[in-house]
Design an enzyme around this catalytic site. Structure first.
Site, short mmCIF file in Angstrom:
data_model
loop_
_atom_site.label_atom_id
_atom_site.label_comp_id
_atom_site.label_asym_id
_atom_site.label_seq_id
_atom_site.Cartn_x
_atom_site.Cartn_y
_atom_site.Cartn_z
N GLY A 242 24.97 1.59 23.77
CA GLY A 242 24.50 0.31 23.28
C GLY A 242 23.27 -0.11 24.06
N ALA B 19 22.94 -1.74 26.90
CA ALA B 19 23.02 -1.46 28.34
C ALA B 19 22.89 0.03 28.60
CB ALA B 19 24.32 -2.01 28.91
N GLY B 20 23.64 0.86 27.87
CA GLY B 20 23.63 2.29 28.12
C GLY B 20 22.32 2.95 27.76
N HIS C 68 34.20 -17.11 18.86
CA HIS C 68 32.94 -17.56 18.26
C HIS C 68 33.26 -18.54 17.13
CE1 HIS C 68 29.02 -17.53 16.38
NE2 HIS C 68 28.55 -16.72 17.31
N ARG D 51 29.95 -22.47 22.52
CA ARG D 51 30.89 -21.87 21.59
C ARG D 51 32.34 -22.29 21.83
NH1 ARG D 51 28.22 -15.77 21.37
NH2 ARG D 51 26.43 -16.39 20.09
N ARG E 44 30.44 -17.40 27.53
CA ARG E 44 29.06 -16.91 27.42
C ARG E 44 28.27 -17.80 26.47
NH1 ARG E 44 26.23 -14.02 23.85
NH2 ARG E 44 28.03 -13.28 22.64
#
Length: 647
Positions: free
Chosen positions: A52, A54-55, A276, A340, A445
């Site tokens: 993704g 990050a990877g 969410h 959220r 978040r």
């Protein structure tokens, strides 16, 4: 249970946070870290699990620096990573709209948005590097939206009173992932990255207590593979699918992080899961996942329910004076752009009062009537056209003519493997990036911060901090012939053979669905001690049911998606117990963790800073055995904890 603090140099939870002025810590820390000569970097081999944001960004950046990198992708292409599903945008403190934003304000909003349950130093670093992320992505050709004059456009997201979210219509995650993917493929073409698709990590390999490799399974051929290296970077996303229904792709799972946890990596704050508020409601038992509608829609959409309970009239038949725009009424300063967790709980409260809409009564309206009248349909179509189209295809309703129906759904997980300031877990040599770690977001978040964290970790943090391990420890040569690899592979084989041998009567999917229903009802938007106790009993019973009655057709020597899913469900059945235990132990309400026993008279979350201003890091002691709790105290030097108010 044991308590372990994180005082520098002493305990098992050494956060390695540098001292000194907050704004100077990251710069000074980078200078203090050891460096590796460019000519020597090619001597080191790094294993990256996950492709993704990050990877892919980490693998591309490290290979560009000269390291040899092997990347494992669970899909057939990195372009199919779940990062592609992010819609609304990515935060950065560039202050292009000149509305008062700054690095400090982004830092403040993120700490406050996380309900004061995140490590300040990590959050400040995230805010600092956010501005560089945008420049990096623009250079890669990411087609961010632009104003008429050519400047990058910004819009607002929940939990902020400024516009700092950069976006590419409703496809921001996809466009950012394509940028990272192009950087990754450049390194593949240069021979510095070996990309292995359709591989699933099944175990972590430790040699002399240091992470030196993994065991994986080829999902097409069924073959087991050993991969040895000098460090392992885990970028495998979150565990939201423990709830079965979530906005996550079906391949998202907890297996990689859970197997690392069972090898000794501490798991932090698993109860911090995000619901969410803006998702398409559940339509029936046939569904295997839910669909997210971007939070960006709340910039122009107004959330409302009928004023009186049980009103089943069509939305366009309900006059203005009989509509309750409850977020604007309850939170006038932020209105529809509250964070959220606040928006999700408020929607649930309205539905509990029988004001919910639609056939199920488990939905509220998101209405664009006023925005269309104010700005024109063409303007709204330009901002959200693909999102409106997606909604219409799924529901058969035209949101330009009738309000959208939305309801909260499981989306993101703030918990994950515990990491220090260098993103290293409690296992030396195991680094954890993006949603797979617990860092930066605390108990909630803020929207548009997931993409920011994933790219910050991959492009800017890990390239500096990986040297703390590679240059700071003596790493003896290790090959896949080492006994530790044989033991890990044998363990993985035995687990899969055991699953296949049960030959019961229930599908893994049916057990997963039952687990998810328990988790949603008892560990979802509202939790209490009694319900969590019931959940623990149910989880343990389901785990026994799995190992006594699951049926998986086929074998392990071929492509077998039923077997893949069963292995992941087995891990969810173990992990779910830790999530419920963590939720029961945390006797407070904060962010996405809402304990009904701990709320203010007007229904807001009530923190207990005296007893719970810490990160809970759990140590594995065995399946069904009580894990050990270690606590990292959270010290707030800049943004002092206060009652979190968005009114």
């Amino acid at each position: 249970m044991s308590d372990t603090t994180s005082k520098s140099g002493g305990s098992r939870l050494d956060s390695k946070v540098p001292s000194g002025p907050m704004a100077e810590r990251w710069t000074r820390h980078k200078f203090d870290l050891k460096l590796i000569n460019p000519a020597n970097r090619r001597k080191f081999h790094l294993i990256v699990v996950g492709t993704g944001l990050a990877g892919s960004s980490a693998a591309a950046s490290l290979a560009e620096m000269g390291y040899r990198v092997t990347v494992l992708c669970i899909q057939d292409s990195p372009r199919r990573a779940h990062s592609i599903a992010a819609q609304g945008g990515i935060n950065a403190a560039k202050n292009y709209p000149n509305d008062g934003d700054s690095v400090h304000r982004l830092f403040y909003d993120t700490v406050k948005g996380g309900d004061f349950r995140a490590r300040e130093s990590n959050v400040h670093r995230l805010a600092e590097v956010s501005t560089r992320i945008i420049d990096q992505c623009v250079a890669q050709g990411v087609p961010f939206a632009r104003e008429y004059g050519g400047l990058l456009a910004n819009r607002s997201f929940g939990g902020a009173q400024v516009s700092r979210t950069f976006y590419a219509r409703g496809q921001t995650g996809q466009q950012l992932l394509l940028g990272a993917y192009s950087a990754l493929e450049r390194q593949v073409g240069a021979g510095r990255v070996k990309l292995l698709a359709r591989r699933e990590m099944l175990d972590l390999v430790l040699v002399d207590g240091i992470a030196r490799g993994i065991v994986a399974r080829n999902l097409v051929t069924g073959e087991y593979e050993r991969h040895a290296g000098d460090a392992v970077l885990m970028c495998t996303g979150g565990y939201g699918n423990v709830f079965y229904l979530s906005t996550n792709a079906k391949a998202c799972n907890v297996t990689a992080t859970w197997r690392a946890h069972k090898r000794g990596a501490f798991f932090a704050n698993p109860c911090f899961t995000q619901i969410h508020p803006t998702c398409i409601p559940v339509s029936g038992d046939h569904q295997s996942k839910l669909t997210l509608m971007s939070e960006s829609l709340r910039n122009d959409g107004r959330v409302w329910v009928p004023e009186r309970s049980g009103d089943k009239r069509a939305p366009n038949e309900i006059p203005e004076n009989e509509r309750d725009y409850y977020l604007e009424r309850l939170y006038p300063s932020f209105g529809n752009l509250v964070p959220r967790d606040v928006a999700s709980r408020s929607a649930k409260e309205q539905c509990d009062l029988k004001k919910g809409v639609g056939e199920s009564g488990m939905a509220v309206y998101l209405d664009f009537r006023d925005a269309i009248a104010r700005d024109s349909e063409d303007a709204i179509r330009a901002r959200y056209g693909n999102l409106f189209q997606m909604y219409e295809r799924i529901t058969g309703e035209d949101p330009y003519r009738v309000p959208m129906r939305i309801y909260p759904a499981v989306h993101y997980t703030m918990g994950g493997l515990w990491v220090d300031y260098n993103l290293e877990s409690t296992l030396p040599g195991l680094f954890v990036l993006g949603e797979a770690n617990f860092s930066d977001h605390g108990a909630n978040r803020l929207g548009a911060s997931a993409l920011m964290q994933g790219l910050a970790d991959g492009y800017f943090v890990i390239p500096a901090t990986i040297a703390s391990h590679l240059a700071g420890r003596k790493l003896a040569p290790v090959t896949t012939d080492h006994a530790a690899f044989a033991e890990a592979e044998s363990s993985a084989r035995e687990r899969i053979a055991r699953i296949l041998s049960v030959q019961g009567k229930r599908s893994a999917d049916s057990i997963h669905r039952e687990l998810g229903l328990t988790m949603w009802n008892q560990c979802g938007m509202a939790r209490d001690k009694a319900g969590l106790g019931q959940a623990l009993e149910k989880i343990r019973a389901l785990r026994e049911e799995f190992w006594e009655n699951v049926r998986v057709p086929g074998d392990s020597k071929n492509f077998n998606q039923t077997l893949e899913h069963a292995g992941r469900v087995a891990d969810f059945l173990e992990f779910a117990e830790l999530l419920a235990l963590d939720a029961r132990e945390r006797e407070e309400s904060c962010g996405g963790h809402f304990r009904t026993e701990h709320q203010t008279p007007d229904g807001e979350a009530r923190r207990d800073d005296e007893h719970f201003s810490h990160a809970s890091a759990w140590e594995f002691k065995g399946v069904g055995e009580a894990p050990a709790l270690h606590k990292e105290p959270l010290n707030f030097e800049i943004v002092h904890p206060s009652t979190r108010s968005y009114k």
